[in-house]
Write a protein that holds these residues in place. Sequence first.
Motif, PDB file in Angstrom:
ATOM      1  N   ALA A 176      48.464  36.474  41.050  1.00 47.04           N
ATOM      2  CA  ALA A 176      48.336  36.017  39.661  1.00 47.04           C
ATOM      3  C   ALA A 176      48.245  34.493  39.591  1.00 47.04           C
ATOM      4  O   ALA A 176      47.526  33.932  38.749  1.00 47.04           O
ATOM      5  CB  ALA A 176      49.520  36.516  38.835  1.00 47.04           C
ATOM      6  N   GLU A 226      47.206  48.235  44.592  1.00 43.80           N
ATOM      7  CA  GLU A 226      46.518  48.146  43.292  1.00 43.80           C
ATOM      8  C   GLU A 226      47.392  47.365  42.299  1.00 43.80           C
ATOM      9  O   GLU A 226      46.882  46.546  41.519  1.00 43.80           O
ATOM     10  CB  GLU A 226      46.237  49.556  42.769  1.00 43.80           C
ATOM     11  N   ALA A 227      48.695  47.573  42.368  1.00 45.89           N
ATOM     12  CA  ALA A 227      49.607  46.887  41.448  1.00 45.89           C
ATOM     13  C   ALA A 227      49.587  45.369  41.682  1.00 45.89           C
ATOM     14  O   ALA A 227      49.855  44.588  40.759  1.00 45.89           O
ATOM     15  CB  ALA A 227      51.019  47.439  41.610  1.00 45.89           C
ATOM     16  N   GLY A 230      47.475  43.190  39.294  1.00 47.06           N
ATOM     17  CA  GLY A 230      47.878  42.865  37.915  1.00 47.06           C
ATOM     18  C   GLY A 230      46.819  43.274  36.919  1.00 47.06           C
ATOM     19  O   GLY A 230      46.325  44.398  36.950  1.00 47.06           O
ATOM     20  N   ASP A 231      46.412  42.329  36.050  1.00 50.23           N
ATOM     21  CA  ASP A 231      45.433  42.713  35.023  1.00 50.23           C
ATOM     22  C   ASP A 231      43.995  42.390  35.426  1.00 50.23           C
ATOM     23  O   ASP A 231      43.098  42.369  34.582  1.00 50.23           O
ATOM     24  CB  ASP A 231      45.795  42.111  33.661  1.00 50.23           C
ATOM     25  N   LEU A 232      43.756  42.163  36.700  1.00 51.73           N
ATOM     26  CA  LEU A 232      42.370  42.005  37.166  1.00 51.73           C
ATOM     27  C   LEU A 232      41.708  43.387  37.202  1.00 51.73           C
ATOM     28  O   LEU A 232      42.392  44.405  37.349  1.00 51.73           O
ATOM     29  CB  LEU A 232      42.344  41.390  38.567  1.00 51.73           C
ATOM     30  N   THR A 233      40.387  43.407  37.092  1.00 47.14           N
ATOM     31  CA  THR A 233      39.649  44.674  37.076  1.00 47.14           C
ATOM     32  C   THR A 233      38.965  44.891  38.417  1.00 47.14           C
ATOM     33  O   THR A 233      38.084  44.103  38.799  1.00 47.14           O
ATOM     34  CB  THR A 233      38.558  44.628  35.980  1.00 47.14           C
ATOM     35  N   LYS A 268      38.375  38.708  37.183  1.00 46.36           N
ATOM     36  CA  LYS A 268      39.137  38.243  36.022  1.00 46.36           C
ATOM     37  C   LYS A 268      38.192  38.296  34.819  1.00 46.36           C
ATOM     38  O   LYS A 268      37.131  37.684  34.842  1.00 46.36           O
ATOM     39  CB  LYS A 268      39.614  36.808  36.268  1.00 46.36           C
ATOM     40  N   ASP A 269      38.593  39.034  33.779  1.00 41.27           N
ATOM     41  CA  ASP A 269      37.713  39.188  32.607  1.00 41.27           C
ATOM     42  C   ASP A 269      37.976  38.093  31.581  1.00 41.27           C
ATOM     43  O   ASP A 269      39.040  37.460  31.589  1.00 41.27           O
ATOM     44  CB  ASP A 269      37.929  40.563  31.961  1.00 41.27           C
TER      45      ASP A 269
END
Length: 269
Positions: A176, A226-227, A230-233, A268-269
Amino acid sequence: MDRPSWAPADVDLDRPSVARVYDYYLGGSHNFAADRAFAEQVLKVMPAVAGLARSNRAFLRRAVRALAAQGVRQYLDLGSGIPTVGNVHEVLADAGVTDGRVVYVDHDPVAVAHSRAILAGVPGTAVVAGDLRSPAEVLAQPQVQGLIDFTQPVAFLLVAVLHFVPDEQRPADIVAGYAAAGVPGSHVVLSHAGLDRPLTPAEEEAWEMYRRSPTPLILRTNTQVEALLGDLTALPPGVVAPHAWRPAGDEEPPPEGNAIGCVAVARKD
Ligand SMILES: C[S@@+](CC[C@H](N)C(=O)[O-])C[C@H]1O[C@@H](n2cnc3c(N)ncnc32)[C@H](O)[C@@H]1O
């Protein structure tokens, strides 16, 4: 033991280092007797390790090619290792990218010294001696700030390194920390030794050798890896075995007994 001319003065020749052991798996020559003895012990119980190392490198090359095709020009290779065939700047050049920028970061003195020797005078590259577990410190390095334009997408490569970071050192925060520095369209490329199926007795034995070494290996399941994203796709095909990530068809088949580990390229979106 004689110190080879390329060995930095401050390097401890008697302790195996993961960078040099990995160099030996890949057939490189920047390793010492202690590294070779350790590697040979592991290879004796688990000969597939050499093929797994090559499969990991092949994934790194395919991931860089895929990101280059999407227009990503800047790469921070964290735990880049001892330069071997198919370094990131070479993959970019092969892909026709003429304005690529690559910073190689490692904490192994041989990896850093050899990288500096190989990259001297290569435009668009830099080498940093640093600890990837401290994103803020790595990102603040003058070579990083000088070469990378953080207003443009960056690919952060964490390839075969986070399995040396125990949970207490918060590997997800490390991912992150880098991702936070990138604009949307930046990516994290990750590969990790795994525990997605029961280990064979030979794999257990090899793992035990690393557990007793100066650099224990932490195996994680695909779900745990996968965890870390984080919030990456994760880009298709998601979190999969190295040889299953967009196979190119022109590389050697996966090692027998299949991979113990997984990879991902996440945006990262
Ligand atoms: C198994 S090698 C992988 C090299 C390369 N990323 C690859 O996948 O081919 C692991 C590398 O990570 C480096 N490394 C491990 N922990 C590190 C840390 N905390 N900071 C910087 N480098 C680290 C080691 O020195 C070694 O060169």
